[in-house]
Design a protein around this motif. Structure first.
Motif, mmCIF file in Angstrom:
data_model
loop_
_atom_site.group_PDB
_atom_site.id
_atom_site.type_symbol
_atom_site.label_atom_id
_atom_site.label_comp_id
_atom_site.label_asym_id
_atom_site.label_seq_id
_atom_site.Cartn_x
_atom_site.Cartn_y
_atom_site.Cartn_z
ATOM 1 N N CYS A 63 5.583 -2.143 -1.299
ATOM 2 C CA CYS A 63 4.673 -2.977 -2.090
ATOM 3 C C CYS A 63 3.453 -2.151 -2.479
ATOM 4 O O CYS A 63 3.084 -1.206 -1.787
ATOM 5 N N VAL A 65 -0.655 -2.126 -4.487
ATOM 6 C CA VAL A 65 -1.864 -2.809 -4.941
ATOM 7 C C VAL A 65 -2.391 -1.971 -6.097
ATOM 8 O O VAL A 65 -2.626 -0.766 -5.939
ATOM 9 N N GLU A 69 -7.101 -4.168 -8.613
ATOM 10 C CA GLU A 69 -7.335 -4.799 -7.317
ATOM 11 C C GLU A 69 -8.046 -3.833 -6.359
ATOM 12 O O GLU A 69 -8.919 -4.243 -5.589
ATOM 13 N N ILE A 73 -11.525 -4.771 -4.367
ATOM 14 C CA ILE A 73 -11.656 -4.967 -2.921
ATOM 15 C C ILE A 73 -11.887 -3.670 -2.145
ATOM 16 O O ILE A 73 -12.130 -3.729 -0.949
ATOM 17 N N GLN A 77 -9.357 -1.669 1.977
ATOM 18 C CA GLN A 77 -8.812 -3.031 2.006
ATOM 19 C C GLN A 77 -7.515 -3.122 1.204
ATOM 20 O O GLN A 77 -6.585 -3.837 1.583
ATOM 21 N N ALA A 78 -7.441 -2.389 0.094
ATOM 22 C CA ALA A 78 -6.220 -2.384 -0.719
ATOM 23 C C ALA A 78 -5.051 -1.767 0.050
ATOM 24 O O ALA A 78 -3.918 -2.246 -0.034
ATOM 25 N N LEU A 81 -3.887 -4.289 2.534
ATOM 26 C CA LEU A 81 -3.176 -5.353 1.826
ATOM 27 C C LEU A 81 -1.770 -4.900 1.432
ATOM 28 O O LEU A 81 -0.796 -5.655 1.574
ATOM 29 N N GLN A 84 0.292 -4.996 4.556
ATOM 30 C CA GLN A 84 0.591 -6.390 4.900
ATOM 31 C C GLN A 84 1.705 -6.925 4.008
ATOM 32 O O GLN A 84 2.659 -7.542 4.498
ATOM 33 N N ARG A 85 1.606 -6.683 2.717
ATOM 34 C CA ARG A 85 2.628 -7.158 1.779
ATOM 35 C C ARG A 85 3.995 -6.554 2.086
ATOM 36 O O ARG A 85 5.021 -7.244 2.004
ATOM 37 N N GLU A 88 5.421 -8.192 5.221
ATOM 38 C CA GLU A 88 5.811 -9.573 4.920
ATOM 39 C C GLU A 88 7.025 -9.653 4.009
ATOM 40 O O GLU A 88 7.740 -10.651 4.009
ATOM 41 N N PRO A 105 -3.064 -3.416 9.598
ATOM 42 C CA PRO A 105 -3.118 -4.542 8.658
ATOM 43 C C PRO A 105 -2.970 -5.864 9.415
ATOM 44 O O PRO A 105 -2.510 -5.882 10.567
ATOM 45 N N LYS A 106 -3.358 -6.947 8.770
ATOM 46 C CA LYS A 106 -3.179 -8.273 9.361
ATOM 47 C C LYS A 106 -1.743 -8.723 9.127
ATOM 48 O O LYS A 106 -1.356 -9.013 7.996
#
Length: 192
Positions: A63, A65, A69, A73, A77-78, A81, A84-85, A88, A105-106
């Motif tokens: 994935c 970013v 974006e 951010i 942070q990108a 993200l 994380q993507r 997921e 990452p979260k």
């Protein structure tokens, strides 16, 4: 056997395009020889290994970013993200994510950060390779869309060639405007 995914990114440093992250769950018996930090491999070797990784992985995802974006951010942070993507997006939920570096990452499962993990953990090496292959493919696409910058050669990094093109042409719509060399070039140009 616990399902563990390796996670890594490519493209934090370039002045243009997306940052990509990949997540890969490899079976113990994957039999892929030559997995290593993507930066230590030739482009041809990365492409060959990427085919094997996609064929033999239990699950994989890549994935990104995009530049807009990133500008909104910030690159750290990108990157988180994108990771994380990627996690997921896996078709199979892992129990543990092993992430290259020292930031996590979260995500919904336990995370272990491993400095230089792309050289130590095969699943992270595999993720590193998939992310870099995606990043390089985007640079080649940007070369076709915005000729004159040399994206296929320098992959968007701030080389002398790229900086000279930025000065001559100004930034294109895919440039990261929050990065200082791009901002400086934008203040002197109105091409795009």
């Amino acid at each position: 056997m616990a399902l563990i995914c390796g996670v890594d990114e490519a493209g934090r440093g370039p002045l243009v395009g997306s940052v990509f992250a990949a997540a890969v769950i490899l079976p113990d018996d994957h039999g892929i020889v030559g997995l290593a930090d993507s930066k230590k491999l030739t482009a041809q070797k990365r492409e060959q290994l990427a085919v094997l990784i996609r064929e033999r992985a239990i699950a994989w995802a890549v994935c990104g970013v995009d530049a807009q974006e990133i500008d909104r951010i910030n690159i750290l942070q990108a990157t988180m993200l994108a990771m994380q993507r990627a996690v997921e997006a896996l078709a199979v939920q892992p129990e543990l994510a092993q992430v290259d570096g020292n930031r996590a990452p979260k995500v919904a499962m336990a995370v272990e950060t491993i400095i230089k993990g792309d050289a130590k953990v095969q699943a992270i090496s595999a993720a590193s390779i998939l992310a870099k292959v995606a990043r390089d493919a985007e640079a080649d696409e940007l070369e076709a869309r915005y000729p004159g910058y040399g994206f296929a050669q320098h992959k968007g990094y701030g080389t002398a060639m790229h900086l000279a093109a930025l000065k001559a042409l100004g930034p294109c719509p895919a440039h990261r405007m929050s990065f200082a060399p791009v901002r400086a070039a934008a203040s002197q140009s109105t091409l795009w």
